[in-house]
Design a protein around this motif. Structure first.
Motif, mmCIF file in Angstrom:
data_model
loop_
_atom_site.group_PDB
_atom_site.id
_atom_site.type_symbol
_atom_site.label_atom_id
_atom_site.label_comp_id
_atom_site.label_asym_id
_atom_site.label_seq_id
_atom_site.Cartn_x
_atom_site.Cartn_y
_atom_site.Cartn_z
ATOM 1 N N ALA A 32 -48.004 47.912 -47.513
ATOM 2 C CA ALA A 32 -46.942 47.047 -47.984
ATOM 3 C C ALA A 32 -45.923 46.843 -46.895
ATOM 4 C CB ALA A 32 -46.273 47.627 -49.205
ATOM 5 N N CYS A 33 -46.190 47.293 -45.692
ATOM 6 C CA CYS A 33 -45.364 46.949 -44.550
ATOM 7 C C CYS A 33 -45.930 45.680 -43.949
ATOM 8 C CB CYS A 33 -45.323 48.061 -43.518
ATOM 9 S SG CYS A 33 -46.859 48.274 -42.660
ATOM 10 N N ALA A 34 -45.336 45.173 -42.883
ATOM 11 C CA ALA A 34 -45.782 43.892 -42.393
ATOM 12 C C ALA A 34 -46.086 43.900 -40.929
ATOM 13 C CB ALA A 34 -44.716 42.858 -42.652
ATOM 14 N N GLY A 35 -46.663 42.823 -40.513
ATOM 15 C CA GLY A 35 -46.915 42.570 -39.111
ATOM 16 C C GLY A 35 -47.650 41.264 -39.082
ATOM 17 N N GLY A 36 -47.619 40.503 -37.980
ATOM 18 C CA GLY A 36 -48.321 39.244 -37.937
ATOM 19 C C GLY A 36 -49.370 39.284 -36.870
ATOM 20 N N TRP A 37 -50.538 38.767 -37.162
ATOM 21 C CA TRP A 37 -51.615 38.902 -36.204
ATOM 22 C C TRP A 37 -52.558 37.742 -36.286
ATOM 23 C CZ3 TRP A 37 -56.514 42.231 -36.229
ATOM 24 C CH2 TRP A 37 -56.968 42.393 -34.929
ATOM 25 N N GLY A 38 -52.227 36.669 -35.602
ATOM 26 C CA GLY A 38 -53.119 35.528 -35.533
ATOM 27 C C GLY A 38 -53.478 34.972 -36.886
ATOM 28 N N GLY A 39 -54.442 34.052 -36.923
ATOM 29 C CA GLY A 39 -54.870 33.510 -38.186
ATOM 30 C C GLY A 39 -56.361 33.289 -38.243
ATOM 31 N N THR A 194 -62.122 62.087 -45.432
ATOM 32 C CA THR A 194 -61.449 61.798 -46.711
ATOM 33 C C THR A 194 -61.068 60.340 -46.899
ATOM 34 O OG1 THR A 194 -59.238 62.228 -45.824
ATOM 35 C CG2 THR A 194 -60.477 64.123 -46.665
ATOM 36 N N GLY A 195 -60.854 59.622 -45.801
ATOM 37 C CA GLY A 195 -60.364 58.246 -45.883
ATOM 38 C C GLY A 195 -58.857 58.137 -45.880
ATOM 39 N N LEU A 196 -58.141 59.266 -45.877
ATOM 40 C CA LEU A 196 -56.679 59.243 -45.925
ATOM 41 C C LEU A 196 -56.107 58.546 -44.694
ATOM 42 C CD1 LEU A 196 -54.325 60.472 -47.690
ATOM 43 C CD2 LEU A 196 -54.183 62.252 -45.934
ATOM 44 N N ILE A 197 -55.121 57.699 -44.892
ATOM 45 C CA ILE A 197 -54.472 57.012 -43.775
ATOM 46 C C ILE A 197 -53.612 58.005 -43.006
ATOM 47 C CG2 ILE A 197 -52.828 55.224 -43.127
ATOM 48 C CD1 ILE A 197 -53.732 53.683 -45.600
ATOM 49 N N VAL A 198 -53.857 58.125 -41.708
ATOM 50 C CA VAL A 198 -53.092 59.052 -40.875
ATOM 51 C C VAL A 198 -52.232 58.328 -39.846
ATOM 52 C CG1 VAL A 198 -54.665 60.991 -41.204
ATOM 53 C CG2 VAL A 198 -55.085 59.376 -39.337
ATOM 54 N N LYS A 199 -52.498 57.044 -39.653
ATOM 55 C CA LYS A 199 -51.693 56.266 -38.709
ATOM 56 C C LYS A 199 -51.858 54.797 -39.050
ATOM 57 C CE LYS A 199 -51.229 55.423 -33.682
ATOM 58 N NZ LYS A 199 -51.720 55.841 -32.338
ATOM 59 N N LEU A 200 -50.784 54.036 -38.871
ATOM 60 C CA LEU A 200 -50.831 52.611 -39.139
ATOM 61 C C LEU A 200 -49.918 51.860 -38.185
ATOM 62 C CD1 LEU A 200 -50.904 50.690 -42.423
ATOM 63 C CD2 LEU A 200 -48.995 50.262 -40.882
ATOM 64 N N GLN A 201 -50.433 50.776 -37.648
ATOM 65 C CA GLN A 201 -49.623 49.887 -36.807
ATOM 66 C C GLN A 201 -49.548 48.515 -37.468
ATOM 67 O OE1 GLN A 201 -51.657 49.955 -33.025
ATOM 68 N NE2 GLN A 201 -50.477 51.720 -32.290
ATOM 69 N N THR A 202 -48.370 47.928 -37.438
ATOM 70 C CA THR A 202 -48.173 46.554 -37.894
ATOM 71 C C THR A 202 -48.126 45.680 -36.658
ATOM 72 O OG1 THR A 202 -46.931 47.309 -39.792
ATOM 73 C CG2 THR A 202 -46.653 45.021 -39.169
ATOM 74 N N LEU A 203 -48.927 44.625 -36.631
ATOM 75 C CA LEU A 203 -49.126 43.839 -35.427
ATOM 76 C C LEU A 203 -48.513 42.451 -35.521
ATOM 77 C CD1 LEU A 203 -52.879 44.760 -34.879
ATOM 78 C CD2 LEU A 203 -50.859 45.919 -33.951
ATOM 79 N N GLY A 204 -47.884 42.028 -34.422
ATOM 80 C CA GLY A 204 -47.295 40.705 -34.344
ATOM 81 C C GLY A 204 -48.332 39.644 -34.026
ATOM 82 N N ALA A 205 -47.874 38.405 -33.910
ATOM 83 C CA ALA A 205 -48.774 37.262 -33.743
ATOM 84 C C ALA A 205 -49.620 37.358 -32.479
ATOM 85 C CB ALA A 205 -47.969 35.962 -33.737
ATOM 86 N N GLN A 206 -49.108 38.025 -31.437
ATOM 87 C CA GLN A 206 -49.844 38.178 -30.201
ATOM 88 C C GLN A 206 -50.519 39.541 -30.100
ATOM 89 O OE1 GLN A 206 -50.048 35.399 -28.420
ATOM 90 N NE2 GLN A 206 -48.673 34.489 -29.948
#
Length: 355
Positions: A32-39, A194-206
């Motif tokens: 539920a966080c954000a980031g933009g990454w191309g289309g 387990t599948g547990l999320i251990v790290k997450l990055q939100t990415l910009g358009a580039q």
């Protein structure tokens, strides 16, 4: 999304970051966080004989969702955005039907949050206040669970890009790729066993990292006591207990609608907040209207225009969270979420007064 209703875009962005740290830290609504990454749409390659077929985006998300429902853990979570960094200690336990967790800030203002499913209490030692809230969106990918899985797949694709070690655990690296320009992309590290999320990055358009959330240390299957957390949650001795007065409503009942839908986003909830000092006229109470595409979320805050507090249109960005504020007739509207600014502008432009 937080149910608070600050009066400026900057204060709203600041206010939302602490709840997001708690959600992401516990891997509870990490996306539920954000980031933009191309289309570009995700290209599907052929599967070689003897090679397991790639998981779809819904399969990856379901695996991550199930991991947090079944695992107990203790960890230290670090959130970094530009030069800013914050950290929290997390104790999480779930018996498959009930989730409980304690989140204690290690940087900034001292704060301890304890939640049981949708029940949340936040203790602030410096002010000796305890905020009691009900939060609907406090499960793993809760909006995904309330929206069709096909809707998520329609707007996002997924691909596995390798494996790395995070906080002492081997994790699959998965990229969640948006299929249009209205939402952000993510790079996720999912613990292999387990599948547990251990790290997450939100990415910009580039492809730039707007924000990163990662465990610096993590103990899986930790001996976390649900009974102990329940006792801590009830112990408000020495604290002033505050319960925000929220009322569930509909935008139409408050005199608002969207002229056109925003691709992929569905309305999740709508509340008004009681104004200090007495009642207000119908349709004049501060309102929060929440939308989600299953991963990203957007809130529309609407309140009566006040020339002393509200100025010209403003735009604020802090890491992956953006906001756009403007005057609409006799009201002040703020669109806030972890999505591109262009998406927030589209929401603000579509909002109209119907009475």
């Amino acid at each position: 999304m937080t149910t608070a209703h600050p009066t400026t875009a900057h204060s709203r962005v600041c206010h939302i970051r602490a709840p997001r740290l708690r959600r992401l830290g516990a891997a509870l609504i990490v996306l539920a966080c954000a980031g933009g990454w191309g289309g570009a749409a995700l290209a599907q390659g052929a599967v070689s004989p003897g090679v397991a077929p790639a998981r779809s985006v819904t399969e990856w998300l379901a695996r991550m969702h199930e991991a947090s429902r079944q695992r107990s853990y203790i960890g230290t979570l670090v959130v970094s955005s530009g030069s800013a960094m914050s950290a929290s200690k997390i104790w999480h336990v779930c018996d498959g039907t009930q989730q409980m967790e304690r989140v204690e800030t290690l940087t900034g203002v001292p704060r301890t949050t304890i939640r049981r499913n949708s029940e949340v209490i936040t203790f602030e030692p410096e002010t000796r206040t305890a905020m009691v809230e009900k939060r609907e969106s406090l499960g793993v990918f809760p909006d995904m669970l309330r929206t069709p899985a096909s809707a998520v797949a329609q707007y996002y694709g997924a691909r596995e890009v390798g494996a790395q070690r995070v906080a002492g655990h081997m994790a699959d690296m998965v990229e969640i790729v948006p299929r249009d320009e209205w939402r952000f992309g993510y790079r996720i590290w999912s613990e292999k066993k387990t599948g547990l999320i251990v790290k997450l990055q939100t990415l910009g358009a580039q492809g730039q990292v707007l924000e990163q959330v990662a465990f610096s240390e993590l103990q899986l299957d930790a001996p976390v006591s649900m009974d102990k957390l329940a006792r801590l949650m009830k112990d408000t001795r020495g604290y002033d207990v505050v319960k925000p007065a929220l009322r569930k409503t509909t935008p139409q009942a408050e005199g608002w609608q969207l002229k056109e839908p925003i691709p992929g986003f569905s309305a999740m909830s709508c509340h008004t907040r009681e104004v200090a000092g007495g009642s207000v006229s119908p349709g004049q109470a501060p309102m929060q209207w929440v939308f989600s595409d299953g991963l990203a979320s957007v809130s529309l805050f609407v309140e009566p225009y006040d020339a002393q507090r509200h100025g010209s249109e403003e735009q604020v960005a802090m890491g992956a969270t953006h906001s756009v504020s403007r005057r609409v007739g006799d009201h002040w509207v703020t669109a806030l979420g972890e999505v591109p600014t262009s998406t927030l502008r589209r929401f603000a432009d579509a909002l109209e007064r119907i009475r």
